[in-house]
Structure formats: C-alpha cells, structure tokens
Design an enzyme around this catalytic site. Structure first.
Site, PDB file in Angstrom:
ATOM      1  N   CYS A  70       3.580   8.500   0.711  1.00 58.27           N
ATOM      2  CA  CYS A  70       4.114   7.604   1.743  1.00 58.27           C
ATOM      3  C   CYS A  70       4.243   6.228   1.105  1.00 58.27           C
ATOM      4  O   CYS A  70       3.234   5.618   0.735  1.00 58.27           O
ATOM      5  CB  CYS A  70       3.149   7.586   2.929  1.00 58.27           C
ATOM      6  SG  CYS A  70       3.618   6.442   4.232  1.00 58.27           S
ATOM      7  N   GLU A  78       0.812  -1.215   0.000  1.00 57.10           N
ATOM      8  CA  GLU A  78       0.000   0.000   0.000  1.00 57.10           C
ATOM      9  C   GLU A  78       0.842   1.259   0.000  1.00 57.10           C
ATOM     10  O   GLU A  78       1.976   1.273   0.466  1.00 57.10           O
ATOM     11  CB  GLU A  78      -0.885   0.018   1.252  1.00 57.10           C
ATOM     12  CG  GLU A  78      -1.825  -1.161   1.293  1.00 57.10           C
ATOM     13  CD  GLU A  78      -2.640  -1.242   2.575  1.00 57.10           C
ATOM     14  OE1 GLU A  78      -3.751  -1.733   2.514  1.00 57.10           O
ATOM     15  OE2 GLU A  78      -2.140  -0.829   3.628  1.00 57.10           O
ATOM     16  N   CYS A 125       5.963  -6.884   7.196  1.00 53.80           N
ATOM     17  CA  CYS A 125       7.184  -6.465   7.897  1.00 53.80           C
ATOM     18  C   CYS A 125       7.555  -7.551   8.887  1.00 53.80           C
ATOM     19  O   CYS A 125       6.677  -8.227   9.415  1.00 53.80           O
ATOM     20  CB  CYS A 125       6.908  -5.161   8.664  1.00 53.80           C
ATOM     21  SG  CYS A 125       8.391  -4.413   9.404  1.00 53.80           S
ATOM     22  N   CYS A 144      -0.121   6.219  10.116  1.00 51.21           N
ATOM     23  CA  CYS A 144       1.079   5.497  10.575  1.00 51.21           C
ATOM     24  C   CYS A 144       0.723   4.165  11.202  1.00 51.21           C
ATOM     25  O   CYS A 144      -0.071   4.108  12.133  1.00 51.21           O
ATOM     26  CB  CYS A 144       1.800   6.285  11.667  1.00 51.21           C
ATOM     27  SG  CYS A 144       2.756   7.633  11.051  1.00 51.21           S
ATOM     28  N   CYS A 154       2.138  -1.814  16.153  1.00 53.90           N
ATOM     29  CA  CYS A 154       1.987  -1.541  14.718  1.00 53.90           C
ATOM     30  C   CYS A 154       1.126  -2.625  14.076  1.00 53.90           C
ATOM     31  O   CYS A 154       1.375  -3.823  14.264  1.00 53.90           O
ATOM     32  CB  CYS A 154       3.361  -1.502  14.060  1.00 53.90           C
ATOM     33  SG  CYS A 154       3.281  -1.279  12.269  1.00 53.90           S
ATOM     34  N   CYS A 178       7.086  -4.728  15.695  1.00 58.47           N
ATOM     35  CA  CYS A 178       6.783  -3.705  16.703  1.00 58.47           C
ATOM     36  C   CYS A 178       5.368  -3.949  17.239  1.00 58.47           C
ATOM     37  O   CYS A 178       4.428  -4.129  16.468  1.00 58.47           O
ATOM     38  CB  CYS A 178       6.908  -2.299  16.119  1.00 58.47           C
ATOM     39  SG  CYS A 178       8.572  -1.957  15.526  1.00 58.47           S
TER      40      CYS A 178
HETATM   41  N1  SAH Z   1       9.508   0.557   9.592  1.00 57.88           N
HETATM   42  C1  SAH Z   1       9.716   1.990   9.625  1.00 57.88           C
HETATM   43  C2  SAH Z   1       8.510   2.763   9.080  1.00 57.88           C
HETATM   44  C3  SAH Z   1       7.312   2.590   9.954  1.00 57.88           C
HETATM   45  S1  SAH Z   1       5.957   3.724   9.860  1.00 57.88           S
HETATM   46  C4  SAH Z   1       9.997   2.435  11.044  1.00 57.88           C
HETATM   47  O1  SAH Z   1       9.800   1.643  11.973  1.00 57.88           O
HETATM   48  O2  SAH Z   1      10.428   3.570  11.232  1.00 57.88           O
HETATM   49  C5  SAH Z   1       6.505   5.214  10.565  1.00 57.88           C
HETATM   50  C6  SAH Z   1       6.337   5.389  12.073  1.00 57.88           C
HETATM   51  O3  SAH Z   1       5.022   5.071  12.551  1.00 57.88           O
HETATM   52  C7  SAH Z   1       7.307   4.549  12.874  1.00 57.88           C
HETATM   53  O4  SAH Z   1       7.933   5.349  13.840  1.00 57.88           O
HETATM   54  C8  SAH Z   1       6.369   3.540  13.536  1.00 57.88           C
HETATM   55  O5  SAH Z   1       6.908   3.012  14.717  1.00 57.88           O
HETATM   56  C9  SAH Z   1       5.134   4.366  13.758  1.00 57.88           C
HETATM   57  N2  SAH Z   1       3.909   3.577  14.013  1.00 57.88           N
HETATM   58  C10 SAH Z   1       3.677   2.279  13.730  1.00 57.88           C
HETATM   59  N3  SAH Z   1       2.428   1.921  14.101  1.00 57.88           N
HETATM   60  C11 SAH Z   1       1.854   3.023  14.612  1.00 57.88           C
HETATM   61  C12 SAH Z   1       0.544   3.308  15.135  1.00 57.88           C
HETATM   62  N4  SAH Z   1      -0.398   2.377  15.187  1.00 57.88           N
HETATM   63  N5  SAH Z   1       0.296   4.567  15.561  1.00 57.88           N
HETATM   64  C13 SAH Z   1       1.247   5.534  15.473  1.00 57.88           C
HETATM   65  N6  SAH Z   1       2.483   5.321  14.994  1.00 57.88           N
HETATM   66  C14 SAH Z   1       2.786   4.085  14.559  1.00 57.88           C
END
Ligand code: SAH
Length: 356
Positions: free
Chosen positions: A97, A84, A104, A330, A111, A108
């Site tokens: 984006c 996406e 992934c 995010c 996420c 985390c």
């Molecule tokens: N894999 C990369 C890109 C992730 S998306 C990374 O970890 O940086 C970008 C940001 O959104 C990251 O900091 C991630 O930790 C955060 N993120 C992930 N899930 C989220 C959520 N449900 N709410 C807010 N931020 C989130």
C-alpha cells in the site's frame, strides 16, 4: 525515470535510442544501483552518466509489525517530511500500500491523514522507492495506491510511477495487480482512465451531495455525480475501461460511519447512482481515532446496507481491516511511529494516536 525520460537523458550524450531500453533493464529488471554496473553500455557513456544520475537506496524505518502480519514502513521524503507504506500479506498475495503524498490536502473528515494537511507531493522516485527499497520487495505481488495522499492531486508523478510499475520495459507488473484509490478530481480522473489500465477505486462514501460534501470537501468542485457520469458514458460508449484491453476492475468505496451514511436510504441512493456501471462496491468499516464524533457502523447496519446493493445485483464486499493495531489501516497513516507498540492488541489501537 520512464523510458522516455531515459531516452532524453541519453540523447543529451549523443547515444542511440536503444541504450534507454538497456538502462531501464538494468534499473528495473536487475535493480542496478550504479551506472558503472551497467556493463553492456560503452564505458565512456557509463562514466559520463555516473556523476549525473544517482540511484539512491533509502532504508525505511520499520514502524510496526501487526499481529495480522501487516507491516508499516516510514520513509524520509527529500523535502524533510516523512511518508508511510504498508505491506499486507493475504494468502499468496503480498500487497504493498503506497503513499502518493506526505499528508493530504483533500480534508476528508473521517481520515487521520487529512489532519496533517499536505506536507509535500512525492516524486516518482519517492513513490517507487516504497517498492524498490522495501526489504520484502521480491515477494510483492500487488499494489494499492491507498496510503497517504490523493493520487490525482499528484497526477504526473503518479502516472509516471504507474508506467514504470506496469510497462514491459519497467518492473513489468500486470496493471490488473495495481489499484489506484481516489476521491476523484476532474479532469485528472479522465487522465487516469485514458493513460493507464490499472484498477480504479472511487471513494464515494455517499451518493447524495448533502451527505458526501460534509465528508469529502472535494465534492464541491468534483461532484460524485459528474465522476460517476464519466464512468457511465464510457460504459455506454463501450470505451475503456469497459472494453478490450482496458478491461480493468472498477470499484466504489464506502467508509461506513454510524448514523451518517450507513442507512438503507443511503444504500438505495448509491444503488441508483451507480446502476448500470459494471463495478463492485467495497464497504470499509471505519477505523476509529480520537478527536472525532464519528463512530463505526454496527455490523448489522453494514450487512443491511450490503443486502440493498446485493439485491440489485451489485457485487458488494465488506473489507476486513488490516494493520489497525499499528496504525497502518485505511486512513490511519499519519506519520506516527508505532515502534513501541509492536505487541499492541486490536483493542488498544485507539490510544496510540494521542501523539497526533
Ligand atoms: N486519497 C485516496 C486514498 C485514501 S485511502 C482516496 O481518497 O481514495 C483508501 C480509502 O480509505 C479511501 O476510500 C478513504 O476514504 C478510506 N478511509 C480514510 N480514512 C479511513 C478510516 N479512518 N477508516 C476507514 N476508511 C478510511
């Protein structure tokens, strides 16, 4: 393909090196679809390249149009899965984006993409296709690698995509308009700093190991302390990204989770960890989804956290969530279509993830 890869290709045909530059210009300046269109190449070279090279165009499915103008697109991956992208308008900016992987494997805990696991890493073409085949392509001004996937877990394809995006022979965007967000994997983090000039966002979330590890499992082998240490050494030695042409923007991201990482003490730990590094901090309100025990931090905790950092002179912003109602915010990209939720309101954003 990067210019070097094009060079290799045309050398196989015994053509001179400058032809690679001409092909790059057709591909990235004129968005040519066929080798046969490239009329300043000799006809026999065009005819030999035509069956060998395909410039595919892929049509994305528009999977949601948010009330705030954010759009989500779903793309078919070559390997059969989906990935996406999100398009986020903001004043004069139009930010794309992009995803670097379908799913992934970092895991985390807060996420939604993590729940899918890793389906596949995307090729350079699949990463760039999210730009090249987006209907609003010509209006896009900025790029963030914050979609699905961990960019450093697919480093070669990501670096090549950045080369095509930011080189003068490629799409020609200034690297200041591109941001790669990462949990930070060693040693790929150093390659990102050495081989590009794009902005870098490090997903810190917490400074102390005992708080970060339960949130970001890669902390085990790729600790924040070492990642920040790399940045501090570079700042002290005045190496890129802190000097000269490599002067790009660095930021630390903290997704704010109630009672987990949002205390004053945690803010102070982050302040101490990053002190002396010219960088800003982005506080991201957590976008909720069902099936976790996490809760978003209340606004007052986010503001208190922010003031600890601000008092230390660290520029700290609270990021506004975009596209939440269509699962484009995010950490909400998870391969769920929201086509039937185009009129969804913010408050209904949770219910639509039940399909995951
Ligand atoms: N894999 C990369 C890109 C992730 S998306 C990374 O970890 O940086 C970008 C940001 O959104 C990251 O900091 C991630 O930790 C955060 N993120 C992930 N899930 C989220 C959520 N449900 N709410 C807010 N931020 C989130």
């Amino acid at each position: 393909m990067t210019r070097d890869q094009l060079l290799e290709l045309i050398q196989e045909h015994g053509a001179p090196g400058y032809r690679a530059g001409q092909i790059a210009e057709w591909l990235y300046k004129h968005h040519a679809r066929l080798a046969l269109e490239m009329v300043n190449l000799p006809k026999d070279l065009r005819e030999r390249l035509a069956p060998q090279v395909t410039v595919d165009s892929v049509r994305p499915e528009e999977a949601g149009h948010s009330g705030d103008g954010t759009r989500k697109y779903v793309w078919p991956a070559f390997g059969g899965d989906i990935y996406e992208s999100a398009l986020i308008p903001d004043g004069k900016r139009l930010t794309l984006c992009v995803s670097s992987q379908a799913g992934c494997r970092i895991g985390c805990k807060f996420c939604l993409t993590a729940r899918k696991g890793l389906k596949q890493s995307l090729s350079t073409a699949e990463i760039l296709s999210q730009f090249a085949n987006t209907p609003e392509r010509d209006a896009i001004t900025h790029f963030v690698y914050m979609g699905m996937g961990e960019p450093l877990d697919n480093i070669d394809a990501v670096l090549d995509s950045l080369r095509v995006l930011t080189s003068s022979w490629g799409y020609g965007f200034s690297p200041r308009r591109v941001t790669v967000s990462t949990v930070g994997l060693l040693p790929q983090f150093e390659r990102l700093l050495d081989e590009t000039e794009v902005n870098v966002a490090l997903s810190l979330h917490a400074a102390r190991r005992e708080v970060r590890l339960p949130l970001v499992p890669s902390e085990n082998q790729h600790p924040a302390k070492s990642l920040v240490g790399i940045l501090r050494d570079r700042a002290e030695l005045e190496l890129p990204p802190f000097t000269g042409t490599g002067r790009r923007r660095l930021s630390f991201e903290i997704t704010m989770l109630k009672g987990v990482n949002d205390s004053i003490a945690e803010a102070a730990a982050v302040r101490d960890l990053i002190s002396g590094i010219p960088a800003r901090v982005n506080l991201i309100p957590w976008n909720s989804f069902p099936g976790t025990s996490f809760e978003p931090s209340p606004r007052h905790s986010i503001l208190d956290y922010q003031s600890v950092l601000k008092r230390a002179g660290i520029m700290t912003t609270i990021r506004e969530s975009r596209g939440e109602d269509i699962g484009a915010a995010c950490g909400l990209l998870a391969g769920v279509s929201h086509r039937h939720n185009q009129s969804a309101t913010r408050s209904s954003s949770c219910g639509i993830y039940s399909a995951v």
